[in-house]
Design a protein around this motif. Structure first.
Motif, mmCIF file in Angstrom:
data_model
loop_
_atom_site.group_PDB
_atom_site.id
_atom_site.type_symbol
_atom_site.label_atom_id
_atom_site.label_comp_id
_atom_site.label_asym_id
_atom_site.label_seq_id
_atom_site.Cartn_x
_atom_site.Cartn_y
_atom_site.Cartn_z
ATOM 1 N N TYR A 252 37.128 52.974 26.180
ATOM 2 C CA TYR A 252 37.552 54.085 27.038
ATOM 3 C C TYR A 252 38.909 53.783 27.659
ATOM 4 N N TYR A 253 39.066 52.559 28.179
ATOM 5 C CA TYR A 253 40.344 52.190 28.795
ATOM 6 C C TYR A 253 41.467 52.281 27.769
ATOM 7 N N ARG A 254 41.257 51.725 26.593
ATOM 8 C CA ARG A 254 42.320 51.674 25.590
ATOM 9 C C ARG A 254 42.697 53.049 25.079
ATOM 10 N N GLN A 255 41.726 53.931 25.004
ATOM 11 C CA GLN A 255 42.012 55.275 24.510
ATOM 12 C C GLN A 255 42.591 56.191 25.584
ATOM 13 N N SER A 256 42.361 55.859 26.847
ATOM 14 C CA SER A 256 42.810 56.730 27.938
ATOM 15 C C SER A 256 44.315 56.710 28.140
ATOM 16 N N GLY A 257 44.937 55.567 27.870
ATOM 17 C CA GLY A 257 46.374 55.439 28.122
ATOM 18 C C GLY A 257 46.716 55.309 29.594
ATOM 19 N N GLN A 258 45.687 55.206 30.437
ATOM 20 C CA GLN A 258 45.912 55.086 31.878
ATOM 21 C C GLN A 258 45.967 53.621 32.299
ATOM 22 N N PRO A 259 46.730 53.312 33.337
ATOM 23 C CA PRO A 259 46.752 51.937 33.850
ATOM 24 C C PRO A 259 45.478 51.623 34.630
ATOM 25 N N ALA A 260 45.148 50.356 34.698
ATOM 26 C CA ALA A 260 44.042 49.899 35.537
ATOM 27 C C ALA A 260 44.598 49.433 36.866
ATOM 28 N N GLU A 261 43.918 49.816 37.942
ATOM 29 C CA GLU A 261 44.342 49.395 39.278
ATOM 30 C C GLU A 261 43.643 48.107 39.696
ATOM 31 N N LYS A 262 42.453 47.913 39.156
ATOM 32 C CA LYS A 262 41.629 46.756 39.515
ATOM 33 C C LYS A 262 40.559 46.580 38.459
ATOM 34 N N ILE A 263 40.139 45.333 38.256
ATOM 35 C CA ILE A 263 39.033 45.050 37.347
ATOM 36 C C ILE A 263 38.042 44.155 38.075
ATOM 37 N N CYS A 264 36.768 44.531 38.049
ATOM 38 C CA CYS A 264 35.704 43.648 38.523
ATOM 39 C C CYS A 264 34.953 43.134 37.305
ATOM 40 N N LEU A 265 34.761 41.833 37.246
ATOM 41 C CA LEU A 265 33.993 41.224 36.171
ATOM 42 C C LEU A 265 32.699 40.679 36.757
ATOM 43 N N TYR A 266 31.569 41.246 36.325
ATOM 44 C CA TYR A 266 30.259 40.823 36.812
ATOM 45 C C TYR A 266 29.621 39.890 35.784
ATOM 46 N N HIS A 267 29.132 38.765 36.278
ATOM 47 C CA HIS A 267 28.617 37.705 35.418
ATOM 48 C C HIS A 267 27.105 37.538 35.578
ATOM 49 N N THR A 268 26.529 36.716 34.723
ATOM 50 C CA THR A 268 25.092 36.461 34.788
ATOM 51 C C THR A 268 24.748 35.407 35.831
ATOM 52 N N SER A 269 25.756 34.703 36.330
ATOM 53 C CA SER A 269 25.525 33.675 37.349
ATOM 54 C C SER A 269 26.824 33.376 38.076
ATOM 55 N N ALA A 270 26.699 32.753 39.230
ATOM 56 C CA ALA A 270 27.891 32.340 39.973
ATOM 57 C C ALA A 270 28.667 31.286 39.192
ATOM 58 N N GLU A 271 27.953 30.439 38.452
ATOM 59 C CA GLU A 271 28.612 29.392 37.662
ATOM 60 C C GLU A 271 29.484 29.999 36.559
ATOM 61 N N ALA A 272 28.970 31.057 35.925
ATOM 62 C CA ALA A 272 29.749 31.738 34.886
ATOM 63 C C ALA A 272 30.977 32.401 35.503
ATOM 64 N N ARG A 273 30.798 32.968 36.672
ATOM 65 C CA ARG A 273 31.934 33.572 37.394
ATOM 66 C C ARG A 273 33.001 32.523 37.712
ATOM 67 N N ASN A 274 32.571 31.351 38.143
ATOM 68 C CA ASN A 274 33.503 30.277 38.459
ATOM 69 C C ASN A 274 34.286 29.838 37.221
ATOM 70 N N GLN A 275 33.607 29.833 36.073
ATOM 71 C CA GLN A 275 34.283 29.445 34.833
ATOM 72 C C GLN A 275 35.356 30.460 34.457
ATOM 73 N N THR A 276 35.042 31.745 34.623
ATOM 74 C CA THR A 276 36.046 32.773 34.348
ATOM 75 C C THR A 276 37.257 32.593 35.248
ATOM 76 N N TYR A 277 37.013 32.330 36.513
ATOM 77 C CA TYR A 277 38.122 32.115 37.453
ATOM 78 C C TYR A 277 39.009 30.965 36.973
ATOM 79 N N THR A 278 38.402 29.879 36.549
ATOM 80 C CA THR A 278 39.158 28.727 36.049
ATOM 81 C C THR A 278 39.969 29.095 34.813
ATOM 82 N N ASP A 279 39.377 29.883 33.933
ATOM 83 C CA ASP A 279 40.024 30.219 32.671
ATOM 84 C C ASP A 279 41.175 31.203 32.818
ATOM 85 N N ILE A 280 41.136 32.067 33.831
ATOM 86 C CA ILE A 280 42.187 33.098 33.941
ATOM 87 C C ILE A 280 43.152 32.862 35.109
ATOM 88 N N ARG A 281 42.952 31.787 35.836
ATOM 89 C CA ARG A 281 43.748 31.597 37.050
ATOM 90 C C ARG A 281 45.241 31.436 36.775
#
Length: 277
Positions: free
Chosen positions: A147-176
Motif C-alpha cells: 500500500y505504501y509503495r503504490q500510494s506514492g505518499q511520504p511516510a511521516e512515522k513508522i511504528c514497528l511492533y515486535h513479538t518481544s522486547a528483545e526483538a525490538r532491541n535487536q531492531t534498534y541495534t540494527d537500524i541505529r
C-alpha cells in the motif's frame, strides 16, 4: 511560577487502561482551557488517531503529534509544522521489517496504515488492547508495505511492533545507523521518526509560535518517548504508572492514568501554582 501551558501525553497518561479519557480529566482540561491556559496533547499518534477525543475539548487549539514531528492547529485545521521521513530511509526500514516477524504501522497523512492480518493477530505483538482502536481509526489493508509503495505518499512515522522486547532491541541495534530518531514505546514498539524529531523540540517550537517561555510550561507523561519533553518543560510530572526511569527524572509524581493523574497535575500546578519543590 504561574504556568501557562500543559503538554500531556496520551497513551498511559491521559488515556486510562481502557483507552478512554475519564470524566475527571475531561472536566479538568476544559476548566484550564476556560481559564485561558493552553492544554496541548503531546503524542506519538497521528491526527487521524485522535478524532474521537478532540471534540471533548472545544477550546483546545494545538496538538503536538507524531512525537513532535507535527504541530497541528485544530481550529485552522492545518499543520503549522510537519516533517516527513526520507523516502530511501523509509524503504530501508520497511525492507528490514518485511524480512522479519514485525508488524509495521505506517503513518501517512496522519492516518496509520496496517496489514489487516496483523491487526487480526495483535496479541502476537503484545498489542491486543489496541484492537478496537485500530479497527476504528486505522486504514487496514491487505499488505501495508505494498500500500505504501503504490500510494506514492511520504511516510511521516513508522511504528514497528515486535513479538518481544528483545526483538525490538535487536531492531534498534540494527537500524541505529540510519538518519532517524528511534524511541521505545509500549512493550514491543519501536517508533521511527525523522532525524531530530522529539516531543521536547516540538514543545519548544510551539512555545516560540505562542510566545510562551519554556519555564512556563508543564509536561506530564509515562514512558521513554516522553523523556525529551519532560526534560525541556519548566515542570515535569510523571503519572504513578510511569516507567521507573521517567519517575526518576520528574519533579513530581501524581496518581496513575486510571486515577485522574492529569486532573491532579492541572489542579495543583496549571491552576493551583503549587511550588516546584
Amino acid at each position: 511560577m504561574e504556568y501557562q501551558l500543559l503538554a500531556v501525553d496520551m497513551d498511559g497518561t491521559l488515556l486510562n487502561s481502557a483507552k478512554k479519557i475519564s470524566k475527571g480529566n475531561i472536566v479538568a482540561i476544559n476548566k484550564a482551557l476556560d481559564a485561558g491556559k493552553h492544554v496541548v496533547i503531546c503524542t506519538g499518534r497521528g491526527m487521524g488517531e485522535l478524532k474521537e477525543f478532540l471534540p471533548m475539548f472545544p477550546k483546545m487549539r494545538y496538538v503536538l503529534s507524531e512525537n513532535g514531528g507535527c504541530i497541528y492547529d485544530i481550529q485552522e485545521k492545518k499543520a503549522v509544522f510537519q516533517l516527513e521521513l526520507d523516502k530511501d530511509v523509509t524503504e530501508t526500514v520497511l525492507h528490514y521489517a518485511e524480512q522479519r516477524d514485525i508488524m509495521p504501522q505506517i503513518l501517512m497523512k496522519g492516518t496509520p496504515v496496517m496489514t489487516r492480518s496483523h491487526v487480526d493477530n495483535l496479541s502476537h505483538f503484545s498489542m491486543a488492547h489496541y484492537s478496537g482502536a485500530y479497527r476504528s481509526y486505522g486504514c487496514l489493508v491487505g499488505n501495508a508495505y505494498e500500500y505504501y509503495r503504490q500510494s506514492g505518499q511520504p511516510a511521516e512515522k513508522i511504528c514497528l511492533y515486535h513479538t518481544s522486547a528483545e526483538a525490538r532491541n535487536q531492531t534498534y541495534t540494527d537500524i541505529r545507523h540510519l538518519p532517524v530518531t528511534a524511541v521505545f514505546s509500549e512493550v514491543t514498539s519501536l517508533e521511527i521518526t525523522p532525524l531530530g524529531v522529539d516531543k521536547g523540540k516540538g514543545l519548544q517550537q510551539l512555545c516560540e509560535h505562542l510566545r510562551i517561555f519554556m519555564p512556563q510550561t508543564i509536561a506530564i507523561g509515562d514512558s521513554l518517548n516522553d523523556e525529551s519533553v519532560l526534560r525541556k518543560a519548566g515542570l515535569s510530572v510523571a503519572v504513578d504508572n510511569a516507567d521507573t526511569e521517567i519517575k526518576e527524572i520528574c519533579d513530581h509524581i501524581v496518581a496513575s492514568n486510571d486515577d485522574d493523574g492529569v486532573a491532579e497535575a492541572i489542579e495543583n500546578w496549571l491552576l493551583g501554582y503549587i511550588a516546584k519543590s
